[in-house]
Design a protein around this motif. Structure first.
Motif, short mmCIF file in Angstrom:
data_model
loop_
_atom_site.label_atom_id
_atom_site.label_comp_id
_atom_site.label_asym_id
_atom_site.label_seq_id
_atom_site.Cartn_x
_atom_site.Cartn_y
_atom_site.Cartn_z
N UNK A 215 0.86 -1.18 0.00
CA UNK A 215 0.00 0.00 0.00
C UNK A 215 0.90 1.23 0.00
N UNK A 216 0.90 1.95 -1.10
CA UNK A 216 1.72 3.15 -1.24
C UNK A 216 0.81 4.29 -1.69
N UNK A 217 1.42 5.40 -2.13
CA UNK A 217 0.63 6.55 -2.54
C UNK A 217 1.43 7.40 -3.51
N UNK A 218 0.73 8.23 -4.26
CA UNK A 218 1.37 9.23 -5.11
C UNK A 218 1.17 10.63 -4.53
N UNK A 219 -0.05 10.89 -4.04
CA UNK A 219 -0.40 12.18 -3.45
C UNK A 219 -1.37 11.92 -2.30
N UNK A 220 -1.77 12.95 -1.56
CA UNK A 220 -2.77 12.73 -0.50
C UNK A 220 -4.12 12.25 -1.01
N UNK A 221 -4.35 12.30 -2.32
CA UNK A 221 -5.64 11.87 -2.86
C UNK A 221 -5.53 10.70 -3.84
N UNK A 222 -4.32 10.24 -4.12
CA UNK A 222 -4.12 9.15 -5.08
C UNK A 222 -3.27 8.06 -4.44
N UNK A 223 -3.79 6.83 -4.45
CA UNK A 223 -3.07 5.68 -3.89
C UNK A 223 -2.39 4.90 -5.00
N UNK A 224 -1.22 4.33 -4.69
CA UNK A 224 -0.51 3.42 -5.58
C UNK A 224 -0.44 2.09 -4.85
N UNK A 225 -0.98 1.03 -5.46
CA UNK A 225 -1.15 -0.26 -4.79
C UNK A 225 -0.58 -1.37 -5.66
N UNK A 226 -0.04 -2.40 -4.99
CA UNK A 226 0.58 -3.51 -5.72
C UNK A 226 0.17 -4.84 -5.11
N UNK A 227 0.01 -5.83 -5.99
CA UNK A 227 -0.25 -7.20 -5.59
C UNK A 227 0.74 -8.13 -6.28
N UNK A 228 1.28 -9.08 -5.54
CA UNK A 228 2.07 -10.13 -6.15
C UNK A 228 1.15 -11.01 -6.99
N UNK A 229 1.57 -11.26 -8.25
CA UNK A 229 0.79 -12.11 -9.16
C UNK A 229 1.76 -13.02 -9.92
N UNK A 230 1.27 -14.11 -10.52
CA UNK A 230 2.14 -14.98 -11.30
C UNK A 230 2.69 -14.24 -12.53
N UNK A 231 3.88 -14.63 -12.96
CA UNK A 231 4.43 -14.09 -14.21
C UNK A 231 3.46 -14.38 -15.36
N UNK A 232 3.36 -13.42 -16.27
CA UNK A 232 2.48 -13.59 -17.41
C UNK A 232 1.04 -13.21 -17.15
N UNK A 233 0.76 -12.65 -15.98
CA UNK A 233 -0.61 -12.25 -15.64
C UNK A 233 -1.10 -11.16 -16.59
N UNK A 234 -2.35 -11.27 -17.02
CA UNK A 234 -3.00 -10.24 -17.82
C UNK A 234 -3.82 -9.35 -16.88
N UNK A 235 -3.54 -8.04 -16.84
CA UNK A 235 -4.32 -7.17 -15.94
C UNK A 235 -5.83 -7.26 -16.17
N UNK A 236 -6.23 -7.61 -17.39
CA UNK A 236 -7.66 -7.71 -17.68
C UNK A 236 -8.33 -8.82 -16.88
N UNK A 237 -7.54 -9.78 -16.38
CA UNK A 237 -8.09 -10.87 -15.58
C UNK A 237 -8.36 -10.44 -14.13
N UNK A 238 -8.02 -9.18 -13.82
CA UNK A 238 -8.20 -8.69 -12.46
C UNK A 238 -9.17 -7.51 -12.46
N UNK A 239 -10.47 -7.77 -12.37
CA UNK A 239 -11.43 -6.66 -12.24
C UNK A 239 -11.22 -5.91 -10.92
N UNK A 240 -11.76 -4.72 -10.86
CA UNK A 240 -11.51 -3.85 -9.70
C UNK A 240 -11.89 -4.51 -8.38
N UNK A 241 -13.06 -5.13 -8.32
CA UNK A 241 -13.50 -5.72 -7.06
C UNK A 241 -12.56 -6.82 -6.59
N UNK A 242 -12.05 -7.60 -7.52
CA UNK A 242 -11.12 -8.67 -7.15
C UNK A 242 -9.83 -8.09 -6.55
N UNK A 243 -9.35 -6.99 -7.14
CA UNK A 243 -8.13 -6.35 -6.64
C UNK A 243 -8.34 -5.85 -5.22
#
Length: 395
Positions: A215-243
């Motif tokens: 859990x990181x951030x760019x500004x007081x109103x914007x968050x930068x977030x990361x999840x460990x995923x398998x190599x070759x993951x397609x971001x399209x396979x991760x809808x917002x709710x799942x993230x």
């Protein structure tokens, strides 16, 4: 017809390394020219790191690029480690004698340095594609590049490669004269930007059996977030709710806690790898930043290593300019590599301690938890992490 010109130092790449080096050389009265393949808009939009070590902050201030950083950057006094449904905060100033870090995105650093360079020099050419570096073992190496539809030649006293691992500068060093040490990791990061205030005042590094989360951030109103995923993951396979559900699960505590949710505006997958090329100098060619080394982002070292490289390099070129002595320049590679390998080890430690390999055994997981417990309970272990995270002093 090929147009030709000469400069003392030719710099390939207008990332933070190339731009900062140009600024430092300009302040020292050393002529230089920066060649950048992409246009200004592209360079200023590249999403990269966002954690500045204390030493990086000090260098940016000293070269005149610190005004907006001081106004908009977020000064952090620590990080939080989460593991086994527990949280432990590391107090950086208490552990390091006052050192801190600043959250200020690399894109903003680049914007500040470009604005300075275009306002007061030195020369910066966008849309200038370096196609070859020749004559590295001569007293006047040359860069062949294309700009405005013409092929041109830039002769230099020295060529500095700030053009990344796959750039022409690194490949100009003969294979028999360089050695690259590499490691690839069996996972990647899914990174997202969220239009929501950060869930914590400081970064949260979370270890869980489900994988790593940050859990990181760019500004007081914007968050930068990361999840460990398998190599070759397609971001399209991760809808917002799942993230959001996975972020919440990986950072869960025994006490009630939920991350603030909001719309996700960007998603990308970042592979994890380490690489070091030795030496960082061949003849009149010198490598800096990603052209010489790559670290996984877990330790927040990539941008900071680049700044350290060019700070050492600017000092060496300034010494040569004023005294005629190549002593510091001759020591450049060895000086930088000591810091590089320390940072590589720290990044490896953070990565392998906080991420869970899909094939690791319960025994290995227990070892990770034991290491995290030691950091939480031993002032010496905590200080070691804090000193490396906030940045070792420049040599």
């Amino acid at each position: 017809m090929t147009a030709a010109r000469h400069t003392t130092v030719g710099i390939i790449g207008a990332g933070p390394a190339g731009l900062l080096l140009a600024r430092l050389l300009h302040q020292a009265g050393i002529d230089c020219l920066v060649l950048e393949h992409r246009d200004r808009a592209y360079v200023e939009q590249r999403q990269r790191a966002g954690i500045l070590e204390q030493g990086t902050v000090d260098v940016l201030r000293a070269c005149g690029a610190g005004e907006r950083m001081d106004r908009e950057g977020l000064v952090h006094d620590g990080i939080e480690l989460r593991y086994d449904r527990r949280a432990h905060r590391l107090d950086f100033p208490a552990l390091t004698g006052g050192r801190r870090v600043t959250v200020y995105a690399q894109t903003e650093v680049v914007k500040d340095l470009i604005a300075l360079q275009l306002a007061s020099g030195p020369s910066l050419l966008f849309g200038a594609q370096a196609v070859a570096v020749e004559g590295a073992d001569t007293s006047r190496p040359r860069i062949r590049y294309r700009h405005a539809g013409r092929e041109r030649t830039l002769t230099c006293d020295y060529v500095i490669g700030c053009d990344g691992f796959h750039g022409v500068t690194r490949s100009a060093v003969p294979e028999g004269e360089r050695r690259t040490y590499e490691r690839s990791y069996p996972y990647s990061w899914l990174g997202v930007l969220a239009e929501v205030p950060p869930s914590s005042d400081e970064l949260i590094y979370a270890h869980s059996e489900r994988g790593f989360a940050l859990f990181s951030m760019r500004t007081p109103t914007v968050s930068r977030l990361y999840l460990q995923v398998p190599n070759g993951t397609d971001p399209a396979d991760w809808p917002d709710d799942r993230i959001w559900e996975e972020l919440e699960a990986r950072a869960a505590l025994d006490t009630p806690w939920k991350p603030a949710r909001g719309p996700l505006t960007a998603k990308s997958v970042l592979p994890m790898r380490s690489a070091v090329t030795e030496p960082m100098r061949y003849g009149r060619i010198l490598l800096a930043g990603d052209a010489a080394h790559i670290v996984p982002p877990t330790g927040a070292k990539g941008l900071n290593l680049a700044v350290a490289d060019v700070t050492v390099l600017a000092r060496a070129l300034t010494h040569l300019h004023h005294t005629g002595s190549t002593e510091l320049l001759d020591a450049y590679s060895d000086t930088c590599l000591r810091r590089v390998w320390r940072a590589e080890h720290f990044s490896y430690f953070m990565t392998t301690t906080l991420h869970t390999d899909a094939h690791q055994t319960p025994f290995e997981t227990r070892l990770q938890l034991s290491q995290l417990d030691r950091i939480a309970t031993s002032p010496h272990a905590a200080a070691e992490l804090a000193e490396n995270y906030t940045g070792l002093p420049l040599e």
